[in-house]
Scaffold this motif. Structure first.
Motif, PDB file in Angstrom:
ATOM      1  N   LEU A   1      -6.581   9.260  -8.266  1.00 10.91           N
ATOM      2  CA  LEU A   1      -6.155   8.696  -6.975  1.00 10.91           C
ATOM      3  C   LEU A   1      -4.675   8.362  -6.987  1.00 10.91           C
ATOM      4  O   LEU A   1      -3.962   8.630  -6.014  1.00 10.91           O
ATOM      5  CB  LEU A   1      -6.975   7.447  -6.651  1.00 10.91           C
ATOM      6  N   ARG A   2      -4.201   7.781  -8.078  1.00  8.44           N
ATOM      7  CA  ARG A   2      -2.776   7.457  -8.171  1.00  8.44           C
ATOM      8  C   ARG A   2      -1.926   8.718  -8.094  1.00  8.44           C
ATOM      9  O   ARG A   2      -0.872   8.736  -7.454  1.00  8.44           O
ATOM     10  CB  ARG A   2      -2.494   6.690  -9.464  1.00  8.44           C
ATOM     11  N   ALA A   3      -2.379   9.783  -8.745  1.00  6.65           N
ATOM     12  CA  ALA A   3      -1.640  11.049  -8.696  1.00  6.65           C
ATOM     13  C   ALA A   3      -1.601  11.587  -7.270  1.00  6.65           C
ATOM     14  O   ALA A   3      -0.557  12.070  -6.812  1.00  6.65           O
ATOM     15  CB  ALA A   3      -2.276  12.064  -9.642  1.00  6.65           C
ATOM     16  N   LEU A   4      -2.723  11.532  -6.564  1.00  4.79           N
ATOM     17  CA  LEU A   4      -2.754  11.982  -5.177  1.00  4.79           C
ATOM     18  C   LEU A   4      -1.818  11.156  -4.308  1.00  4.79           C
ATOM     19  O   LEU A   4      -1.111  11.693  -3.454  1.00  4.79           O
ATOM     20  CB  LEU A   4      -4.171  11.897  -4.613  1.00  4.79           C
ATOM     21  N   LEU A   5      -1.820   9.846  -4.513  1.00  5.04           N
ATOM     22  CA  LEU A   5      -0.964   8.979  -3.713  1.00  5.04           C
ATOM     23  C   LEU A   5       0.510   9.251  -3.989  1.00  5.04           C
ATOM     24  O   LEU A   5       1.337   9.183  -3.078  1.00  5.04           O
ATOM     25  CB  LEU A   5      -1.301   7.508  -3.980  1.00  5.04           C
ATOM     26  N   ARG A   6       0.853   9.565  -5.221  1.00  6.13           N
ATOM     27  CA  ARG A   6       2.245   9.883  -5.548  1.00  6.13           C
ATOM     28  C   ARG A   6       2.690  11.163  -4.853  1.00  6.13           C
ATOM     29  O   ARG A   6       3.821  11.280  -4.403  1.00  6.13           O
ATOM     30  CB  ARG A   6       2.425  10.041  -7.059  1.00  6.13           C
ATOM     31  N   ARG A   7       1.782  12.135  -4.768  1.00 11.93           N
ATOM     32  CA  ARG A   7       2.129  13.426  -4.164  1.00 11.93           C
ATOM     33  C   ARG A   7       2.085  13.396  -2.646  1.00 11.93           C
ATOM     34  O   ARG A   7       2.656  14.271  -2.002  1.00 11.93           O
ATOM     35  CB  ARG A   7       1.180  14.516  -4.669  1.00 11.93           C
ATOM     36  N   ALA A   8       1.391  12.429  -2.075  1.00 13.85           N
ATOM     37  CA  ALA A   8       1.254  12.362  -0.611  1.00 13.85           C
ATOM     38  C   ALA A   8       2.577  11.898  -0.011  1.00 13.85           C
ATOM     39  O   ALA A   8       2.974  10.764  -0.154  1.00 13.85           O
ATOM     40  CB  ALA A   8       0.129  11.412  -0.230  1.00 13.85           C
ATOM     41  N   ALA A   9       3.235  12.803   0.653  1.00 11.66           N
ATOM     42  CA  ALA A   9       4.512  12.467   1.282  1.00 11.66           C
ATOM     43  C   ALA A   9       4.251  11.943   2.687  1.00 11.66           C
ATOM     44  O   ALA A   9       3.353  12.428   3.375  1.00 11.66           O
ATOM     45  CB  ALA A   9       5.394  13.701   1.342  1.00 11.66           C
ATOM     46  N   PRO A  10       5.015  10.953   3.128  1.00  8.60           N
ATOM     47  CA  PRO A  10       4.855  10.471   4.502  1.00  8.60           C
ATOM     48  C   PRO A  10       5.200  11.566   5.498  1.00  8.60           C
ATOM     49  O   PRO A  10       6.049  12.424   5.231  1.00  8.60           O
ATOM     50  CB  PRO A  10       5.832   9.299   4.598  1.00  8.60           C
TER      51      PRO A  10
ATOM     52  N   LEU B   1      -5.723  -6.200   1.025  1.00  6.15           N
ATOM     53  CA  LEU B   1      -5.803  -4.992   0.212  1.00  6.15           C
ATOM     54  C   LEU B   1      -4.768  -5.019  -0.900  1.00  6.15           C
ATOM     55  O   LEU B   1      -3.659  -5.535  -0.712  1.00  6.15           O
ATOM     56  CB  LEU B   1      -5.543  -3.743   1.081  1.00  6.15           C
ATOM     57  N   THR B   2      -5.123  -4.416  -2.039  1.00  6.10           N
ATOM     58  CA  THR B   2      -4.146  -4.221  -3.100  1.00  6.10           C
ATOM     59  C   THR B   2      -3.220  -3.091  -2.671  1.00  6.10           C
ATOM     60  O   THR B   2      -3.486  -2.380  -1.697  1.00  6.10           O
ATOM     61  CB  THR B   2      -4.818  -3.840  -4.427  1.00  6.10           C
ATOM     62  N   LYS B   3      -2.139  -2.878  -3.426  1.00  5.25           N
ATOM     63  CA  LYS B   3      -1.205  -1.802  -3.110  1.00  5.25           C
ATOM     64  C   LYS B   3      -1.922  -0.457  -3.125  1.00  5.25           C
ATOM     65  O   LYS B   3      -1.762   0.351  -2.208  1.00  5.25           O
ATOM     66  CB  LYS B   3      -0.049  -1.795  -4.108  1.00  5.25           C
ATOM     67  N   THR B   4      -2.725  -0.209  -4.144  1.00  5.21           N
ATOM     68  CA  THR B   4      -3.437   1.062  -4.252  1.00  5.21           C
ATOM     69  C   THR B   4      -4.434   1.229  -3.115  1.00  5.21           C
ATOM     70  O   THR B   4      -4.535   2.311  -2.524  1.00  5.21           O
ATOM     71  CB  THR B   4      -4.151   1.173  -5.611  1.00  5.21           C
ATOM     72  N   GLU B   5      -5.172   0.179  -2.791  1.00  4.64           N
ATOM     73  CA  GLU B   5      -6.132   0.245  -1.691  1.00  4.64           C
ATOM     74  C   GLU B   5      -5.429   0.537  -0.371  1.00  4.64           C
ATOM     75  O   GLU B   5      -5.889   1.360   0.419  1.00  4.64           O
ATOM     76  CB  GLU B   5      -6.908  -1.071  -1.586  1.00  4.64           C
ATOM     77  N   PHE B   6      -4.302  -0.130  -0.140  1.00  2.00           N
ATOM     78  CA  PHE B   6      -3.553   0.093   1.094  1.00  2.00           C
ATOM     79  C   PHE B   6      -3.063   1.532   1.177  1.00  2.00           C
ATOM     80  O   PHE B   6      -3.218   2.199   2.201  1.00  2.00           O
ATOM     81  CB  PHE B   6      -2.366  -0.876   1.197  1.00  2.00           C
ATOM     82  N   ASP B   7      -2.465   2.026   0.095  1.00  2.79           N
ATOM     83  CA  ASP B   7      -1.940   3.387   0.083  1.00  2.79           C
ATOM     84  C   ASP B   7      -3.050   4.409   0.318  1.00  2.79           C
ATOM     85  O   ASP B   7      -2.877   5.366   1.075  1.00  2.79           O
ATOM     86  CB  ASP B   7      -1.237   3.680  -1.240  1.00  2.79           C
ATOM     87  N   LEU B   8      -4.181   4.199  -0.314  1.00  2.58           N
ATOM     88  CA  LEU B   8      -5.308   5.118  -0.158  1.00  2.58           C
ATOM     89  C   LEU B   8      -5.837   5.087   1.276  1.00  2.58           C
ATOM     90  O   LEU B   8      -6.074   6.130   1.880  1.00  2.58           O
ATOM     91  CB  LEU B   8      -6.415   4.764  -1.148  1.00  2.58           C
ATOM     92  N   LEU B   9      -5.997   3.899   1.837  1.00  2.50           N
ATOM     93  CA  LEU B   9      -6.479   3.770   3.207  1.00  2.50           C
ATOM     94  C   LEU B   9      -5.522   4.429   4.190  1.00  2.50           C
ATOM     95  O   LEU B   9      -5.935   5.166   5.084  1.00  2.50           O
ATOM     96  CB  LEU B   9      -6.684   2.296   3.559  1.00  2.50           C
ATOM     97  N   ALA B  10      -4.230   4.196   4.009  1.00  2.29           N
ATOM     98  CA  ALA B  10      -3.231   4.808   4.898  1.00  2.29           C
ATOM     99  C   ALA B  10      -3.292   6.328   4.801  1.00  2.29           C
ATOM    100  O   ALA B  10      -3.246   7.022   5.818  1.00  2.29           O
ATOM    101  CB  ALA B  10      -1.838   4.297   4.544  1.00  2.29           C
ATOM    102  N   MET B  11      -3.406   6.851   3.581  1.00  2.00           N
ATOM    103  CA  MET B  11      -3.478   8.301   3.409  1.00  2.00           C
ATOM    104  C   MET B  11      -4.728   8.860   4.076  1.00  2.00           C
ATOM    105  O   MET B  11      -4.670   9.876   4.765  1.00  2.00           O
ATOM    106  CB  MET B  11      -3.477   8.665   1.927  1.00  2.00           C
ATOM    107  N   LEU B  12      -5.861   8.195   3.918  1.00  2.00           N
ATOM    108  CA  LEU B  12      -7.102   8.673   4.520  1.00  2.00           C
ATOM    109  C   LEU B  12      -7.027   8.661   6.044  1.00  2.00           C
ATOM    110  O   LEU B  12      -7.482   9.598   6.703  1.00  2.00           O
ATOM    111  CB  LEU B  12      -8.284   7.830   4.041  1.00  2.00           C
TER     112      LEU B  12
END
Length: 68
Positions: free
Chosen positions: A7-16, A48-59
């Motif tokens: 998940l962290r790898a996906l979040l790093r690659r997800a560009a805004p 939300l934690t930082k990771t939870e927020f990033d994942l939710l925003a990406m989804l």
């Protein structure tokens, strides 16, 4: 541990999305402030934690996009 690493790898690659001209995204009764890093479901703010927020925003940003 492996799931979190993936998940962290996906979040790093997800560009805004540069075409997005708003700092708030919504889906149904879920609203996310990307700048303030805050989220609400209805009128209730969600903690939300930082990771939870990033994942939710990406989804939410990817909602409705068909997989290739």
């Amino acid at each position: 541990d492996e799931l979190l690493a993936r998940l962290r790898a996906l979040l790093r690659r997800a560009a805004p999305d540069p075409t997005t001209d708003t700092d708030v995204i919504e889906l149904a009764d879920l609203r996310i402030d990307l700048v303030g890093r805050r989220a609400w479901r209805g009128e209730r703010e969600i903690e939300l934690t930082k990771t939870e927020f990033d994942l939710l925003a990406m989804l939410i940003e990817q909602a409705g996009i068909e997989p290739e």
